[in-house]
Scaffold this motif. Structure first.
Motif, PDB file in Angstrom:
ATOM      1  N   GLY A 114       0.812  -1.210   0.000  1.00 38.41           N
ATOM      2  CA  GLY A 114       0.000   0.000   0.000  1.00 38.41           C
ATOM      3  C   GLY A 114       0.844   1.258   0.000  1.00 38.41           C
ATOM      4  N   THR A 115       1.959   1.243   0.723  1.00 40.88           N
ATOM      5  CA  THR A 115       2.867   2.387   0.722  1.00 40.88           C
ATOM      6  C   THR A 115       3.432   2.626  -0.669  1.00 40.88           C
ATOM      7  N   LEU A 122       2.031   1.684  -3.481  1.00 41.66           N
ATOM      8  CA  LEU A 122       0.912   2.132  -4.316  1.00 41.66           C
ATOM      9  C   LEU A 122       0.647   3.621  -4.116  1.00 41.66           C
ATOM     10  N   ALA A 123       0.760   4.079  -2.876  1.00 36.63           N
ATOM     11  CA  ALA A 123       0.580   5.515  -2.608  1.00 36.63           C
ATOM     12  C   ALA A 123       1.603   6.337  -3.380  1.00 36.63           C
ATOM     13  N   ALA A 160      -2.885   2.248   1.149  1.00 39.15           N
ATOM     14  CA  ALA A 160      -2.386   3.400   0.391  1.00 39.15           C
ATOM     15  C   ALA A 160      -3.069   4.688   0.829  1.00 39.15           C
ATOM     16  N   GLU A 196      -1.527   5.853   4.004  1.00 40.60           N
ATOM     17  CA  GLU A 196      -0.210   6.450   3.777  1.00 40.60           C
ATOM     18  C   GLU A 196      -0.338   7.847   3.179  1.00 40.60           C
TER      19      GLU A 196
END
Length: 284
Positions: free
Chosen positions: A85-86, A88-89, A136, A139
């Motif tokens: 997710g990080t 993806l952010a 994401a 984040e």
């Protein structure tokens, strides 16, 4: 006692890195660097399907990155949702930054996950893309961008398994398969929509998801005039995915990079991985 506790820990936490197999760590520093240490870049498949949004990806779909995505999606390595997710952010930020200009701050961002088939969610026991999208969004908020997940897309008909299908067959398989939920159209007006997925291969899925979002925007009466004038053809391919006959003329008459539309300027998408050659043809 110590041995019993270690055995229990091994049942809960992965004994090896899901990417490379390094022992005693869910994600080793080297594999984490492959996600966090790369600058997300524009990715374009070849051929590029019509209607494909502007896509930014973190890394090529190969080796350790492929193993990390498969471990999270198919093997239930839920601890990977955070680092994925990080990453993806970062791809979301790259897309928003590429569209920057006077008065074009990101504002509120709506992460729209590409939906998985219901049978796949049941079989896996979780929805991996939505789980990554939630991480994401967290984040993005942590770093100052208001963001939330808007799960407004759903499948309106069954589709075949995409594995083994070439680009043309994927387009045919997915054409008209997605729609925005009844309440989703109102949610889309609350921020700037960014499509998110774990992987882009041919781009057919993201193009179909983008079509569904644009169609929902057109159906909002307040936006109808704007969208008729400014809807864009962001892909370069000739095939249109699931568009109604009356929409075909708008798509072909529109400029390749048009004015802001009802979805909030150019529609963007963010993914973790894409084919290596989709990066090589777009070196910055």
């Amino acid at each position: 006692m110590r041995g019993w506790w270690q055995d229990l820990t091994d049942l809960v936490l992965p004994a090896d890195c899901a990417g490379c197999g390094a022992p005693r760590t869910a994600l080793c520093p080297r594999c984490r660097e492959m996600l966090d240490g790369r600058r997300p870049r524009r990715a374009r498949p070849e051929p590029e399907p019509a209607g494909l949004p502007v896509v930014h990806a973190v890394a090529p779909y190969a080796a350790e990155v492929r193993e990390l995505l498969l471990a999270h999606k198919e093997r239930g390595a839920l601890a990977l949702a955070g680092p994925l997710g990080t990453a993806l952010a970062g791809a979301v930020r790259a897309g928003l930054g590429a569209d920057a200009g006077p008065g074009t701050g990101p504002g509120s961002v709506l992460l729209v996950p590409v939906p998985s088939a219901r049978w796949a969610v049941r079989a896996r026991g979780h929805d991996p893309v939505r789980r990554m999208a939630l991480a994401a969004a967290g984040e993005l908020r942590r770093t100052g961008t208001p963001a939330r997940v808007a799960s407004v897309l759903r499948q309106r008909r069954a589709v075949a398994d995409q594995a083994g299908l070439d680009a043309r067959r994927r387009l045919a398989n997915l054409g008209g398969a997605l729609e925005v939920t009844a309440a989703g159209g109102r949610l889309l007006g609350a921020g700037r929509a960014v499509l998110v997925d774990d992987l882009m291969t041919t781009g057919a899925t993201l193009a179909e998801a983008a079509r569904a979002l644009r169609e929902a925007a057109v159906s909002r009466p307040a936006d109808r005039t704007v969208v008729y004038r400014a809807i864009t053809r962001e892909g370069r391919g000739e095939r249109l995915i699931g568009v109604r006959p009356q929409e075909r003329e708008w798509m072909h008459d529109a400029p390749e990079k048009g004015a802001p539309n009802a979805l909030g300027r150019m529609l963007h998408a963010a993914v973790i991985a894409a084919p290596r050659d989709s990066f090589e043809m777009n070196r910055n």
